[in-house]
Design a protein around this motif. Structure first.
Motif, PDB file in Angstrom:
ATOM      1  N   GLU A 152       0.904  -1.078  -0.047  1.00 51.11           N
ATOM      2  CA  GLU A 152      -0.015   0.141   0.018  1.00 51.11           C
ATOM      3  C   GLU A 152       0.953   1.179   0.093  1.00 51.11           C
ATOM      4  N   LEU A 153       1.624   1.539  -1.188  1.00 51.72           N
ATOM      5  CA  LEU A 153       2.604   2.573  -1.234  1.00 51.72           C
ATOM      6  C   LEU A 153       1.855   3.994  -0.968  1.00 51.72           C
ATOM      7  N   ALA A 154       0.542   3.840  -1.373  1.00 53.71           N
ATOM      8  CA  ALA A 154      -0.191   5.128  -1.142  1.00 53.71           C
ATOM      9  C   ALA A 154      -0.190   5.720  -0.045  1.00 53.71           C
ATOM     10  N   HIS A 155       0.051   4.564   1.043  1.00 57.02           N
ATOM     11  CA  HIS A 155       0.062   5.290   2.325  1.00 57.02           C
ATOM     12  C   HIS A 155       1.342   5.546   3.019  1.00 57.02           C
ATOM     13  N   LEU A 156       2.252   5.622   2.240  1.00 49.02           N
ATOM     14  CA  LEU A 156       3.597   6.032   2.606  1.00 49.02           C
ATOM     15  C   LEU A 156       3.466   7.540   2.707  1.00 49.02           C
ATOM     16  N   PRO A 157       4.108   8.228   3.793  1.00 46.29           N
ATOM     17  CA  PRO A 157       4.089   9.505   4.016  1.00 46.29           C
ATOM     18  C   PRO A 157       4.879  10.205   2.989  1.00 46.29           C
ATOM     19  N   ILE A 158       4.446  11.516   2.499  1.00 48.01           N
ATOM     20  CA  ILE A 158       5.032  12.213   1.545  1.00 48.01           C
ATOM     21  C   ILE A 158       5.505  13.569   2.172  1.00 48.01           C
ATOM     22  N   THR A 159       4.627  14.134   3.033  1.00 45.64           N
ATOM     23  CA  THR A 159       4.898  15.291   3.693  1.00 45.64           C
ATOM     24  C   THR A 159       4.707  15.107   5.226  1.00 45.64           C
ATOM     25  N   LYS A 160       4.773  16.045   6.112  1.00 47.82           N
ATOM     26  CA  LYS A 160       4.675  15.645   7.405  1.00 47.82           C
ATOM     27  C   LYS A 160       3.182  15.297   8.061  1.00 47.82           C
ATOM     28  N   THR A 161       2.103  15.750   7.060  1.00 46.72           N
ATOM     29  CA  THR A 161       0.739  15.470   7.457  1.00 46.72           C
ATOM     30  C   THR A 161      -0.090  14.595   6.370  1.00 46.72           C
ATOM     31  N   LYS A 162       0.711  14.279   4.966  1.00 48.28           N
ATOM     32  CA  LYS A 162      -0.063  13.848   3.952  1.00 48.28           C
ATOM     33  C   LYS A 162       0.606  12.429   3.647  1.00 48.28           C
ATOM     34  N   ASP A 163      -0.163  11.680   3.115  1.00 48.48           N
ATOM     35  CA  ASP A 163       0.561  10.249   2.396  1.00 48.48           C
ATOM     36  C   ASP A 163       0.138  10.542   1.089  1.00 48.48           C
ATOM     37  N   TYR A 164       0.680   9.525   0.178  1.00 49.93           N
ATOM     38  CA  TYR A 164       0.466   9.712  -1.262  1.00 49.93           C
ATOM     39  C   TYR A 164      -1.139   9.730  -1.635  1.00 49.93           C
ATOM     40  N   ASP A 165      -1.927   9.083  -1.065  1.00 49.21           N
ATOM     41  CA  ASP A 165      -3.413   9.170  -1.194  1.00 49.21           C
ATOM     42  C   ASP A 165      -3.980  10.645  -1.100  1.00 49.21           C
ATOM     43  N   ASP A 166      -3.573  11.286  -0.121  1.00 49.14           N
ATOM     44  CA  ASP A 166      -3.895  12.626   0.312  1.00 49.14           C
ATOM     45  C   ASP A 166      -3.098  13.514  -0.693  1.00 49.14           C
ATOM     46  N   TYR A 167      -1.971  13.422  -1.050  1.00 47.70           N
ATOM     47  CA  TYR A 167      -1.050  14.110  -2.093  1.00 47.70           C
ATOM     48  C   TYR A 167      -1.708  14.183  -3.362  1.00 47.70           C
ATOM     49  N   LEU A 168      -2.219  12.981  -4.002  1.00 41.14           N
ATOM     50  CA  LEU A 168      -2.413  12.958  -5.382  1.00 41.14           C
ATOM     51  C   LEU A 168      -3.882  12.468  -5.651  1.00 41.14           C
ATOM     52  N   GLY A 169      -4.675  12.085  -4.445  1.00 36.78           N
ATOM     53  CA  GLY A 169      -5.989  11.758  -4.719  1.00 36.78           C
ATOM     54  C   GLY A 169      -6.985  12.689  -5.362  1.00 36.78           C
ATOM     55  N   ASN A 170      -8.207  12.402  -5.697  1.00 37.03           N
ATOM     56  CA  ASN A 170      -9.063  13.464  -6.407  1.00 37.03           C
ATOM     57  C   ASN A 170      -9.295  14.733  -5.392  1.00 37.03           C
ATOM     58  N   LYS A 171      -9.371  14.453  -4.216  1.00 35.19           N
ATOM     59  CA  LYS A 171      -9.559  15.714  -3.117  1.00 35.19           C
ATOM     60  C   LYS A 171      -8.559  16.516  -3.489  1.00 35.19           C
ATOM     61  N   ALA A 172      -7.221  16.011  -3.756  1.00 36.41           N
ATOM     62  CA  ALA A 172      -6.087  17.033  -3.807  1.00 36.41           C
ATOM     63  C   ALA A 172      -6.144  17.649  -5.202  1.00 36.41           C
ATOM     64  N   PHE A 173      -6.634  16.966  -6.105  1.00 31.07           N
ATOM     65  CA  PHE A 173      -6.916  17.609  -7.364  1.00 31.07           C
ATOM     66  C   PHE A 173      -7.819  18.630  -7.358  1.00 31.07           C
ATOM     67  N   GLU A 174      -8.930  18.723  -6.714  1.00 30.94           N
ATOM     68  CA  GLU A 174      -9.831  19.481  -6.650  1.00 30.94           C
ATOM     69  C   GLU A 174      -9.572  20.505  -5.822  1.00 30.94           C
ATOM     70  N   LYS A 175      -8.879  20.333  -4.704  1.00 31.84           N
ATOM     71  CA  LYS A 175      -8.579  21.442  -3.819  1.00 31.84           C
ATOM     72  C   LYS A 175      -7.296  22.451  -4.262  1.00 31.84           C
ATOM     73  N   GLN A 176      -6.200  21.564  -4.923  1.00 30.42           N
ATOM     74  CA  GLN A 176      -4.918  22.180  -5.261  1.00 30.42           C
ATOM     75  C   GLN A 176      -5.222  22.793  -6.812  1.00 30.42           C
ATOM     76  N   GLY A 177      -5.999  22.124  -7.683  1.00 29.45           N
ATOM     77  CA  GLY A 177      -6.078  22.709  -9.156  1.00 29.45           C
ATOM     78  C   GLY A 177      -5.038  21.815  -9.952  1.00 29.45           C
ATOM     79  N   LYS A 178      -5.122  22.037 -10.889  1.00 34.33           N
ATOM     80  CA  LYS A 178      -4.464  21.182 -12.111  1.00 34.33           C
ATOM     81  C   LYS A 178      -2.888  21.447 -12.117  1.00 34.33           C
TER      82      LYS A 178
END
Length: 250
Positions: A152-178
């Motif tokens: 489950e590499l999606a759940h490795l941390p990539i920042t202090k508060t986010k894993d890959y799922d948070d960082y690249l999932g659809n919620k991130a796309f909608e919040k951060q923009g393209k």
């Protein structure tokens, strides 16, 4: 002979965070039915998901002898351990493969959804990785056509508060923009190049069409339809790692 051919059909199911899809495949992975889908139920508990699968199967109107299921979470020997994008606290130690096998009276192979997609996409040569960028971030690792143990590499941390799922999932796309999302994906690809030194990387999932930067020669964009054959390929693999056959209880 036609009877024999008919009876080797495979029901291929893809359970996603936004929709549940199903079709009937022949043993070579050719589609024999339309690809039918229903929205994933709002209360996506095991009972509701099985109910949706039964509804879908009723519309397919073709016989099948085996069932392949791609599931959005961690699966071990037919038992679901996690489902980050489905109903919370309802998916720990769920014997989903057994429940579906008993429902239809057929053998079931249940694996992670990115793994099942990957089997339909990869060339079968060398070390290949598949990303799915959709509701969440999915990964699959394949070596010479063999599915490696799911991580489950999606759940490795990539920042202090986010894993890959948070960082690249659809919620991130909608919040951060393209623009920001593409920069993040580029960053992740660079990390994977360094860590895995893959021969080929394939990128699929709903948001893959939003990629706007040039890709290396060994990175290929694929569609969900490219992965459909994975439901048939899954039955070509020998049982090892997470490939496990669940039979209906007599």
């Amino acid at each position: 002979m036609p009877e024999e051919q008919k009876n080797s059909n495979i029901l291929s199911i893809d359970i996603g965070g936004t929709s549940i899809k199903a079709c009937i495949l022949d043993p070579k992975g050719e589609q024999l039915s339309e690809f039918k889908k229903l929205p994933t139920p709002k209360n996506s508990s095991p009972e509701e998901v099985i109910k949706s699968i039964k509804e879908l199967v009723a519309t397919l109107d073709l016989p099948f002898e085996k069932i392949s299921i791609g599931f959005p979470g961690y699966v071990k020997c037919g038992i679901v351990q996690t489902a980050p994008n489905l109903a919370k606290n309802k998916w720990t130690n769920v014997d989903l493969a057994q429940q579906i096998s008993d429902t239809f009276g057929k053998p079931v192979r249940l694996i992670n959804d990115a793994d099942q997609q990957a089997l339909g996409i990869v060339s079968g040569k060398g070390f290949e990785i598949v990303f799915t960028v959709g509701t969440g971030f999915g990964t699959a690792l394949v070596f010479d056509g063999d599915l490696l143990p799911h991580l489950e590499l999606a759940h490795l941390p990539i920042t202090k508060t986010k894993d890959y799922d948070d960082y690249l999932g659809n919620k991130a796309f909608e919040k951060q923009g393209k623009k920001e999302w593409n920069e993040r994906l580029e960053r992740v690809i660079e990390i994977y190049k360094t860590v895995f030194n893959y021969d080929t990387l394939y990128i699929g999932g709903g948001n893959s069409k939003e990629i706007n930067f040039p890709l290396d020669h060994n990175i290929k964009l694929v569609s969900n339809k490219d992965g459909i054959k994975g439901g048939a390929k899954l039955w070509d693999l020998e049982e090892k790692f997470h490939v496990f056959t669940t039979h209906p209880k007599k």
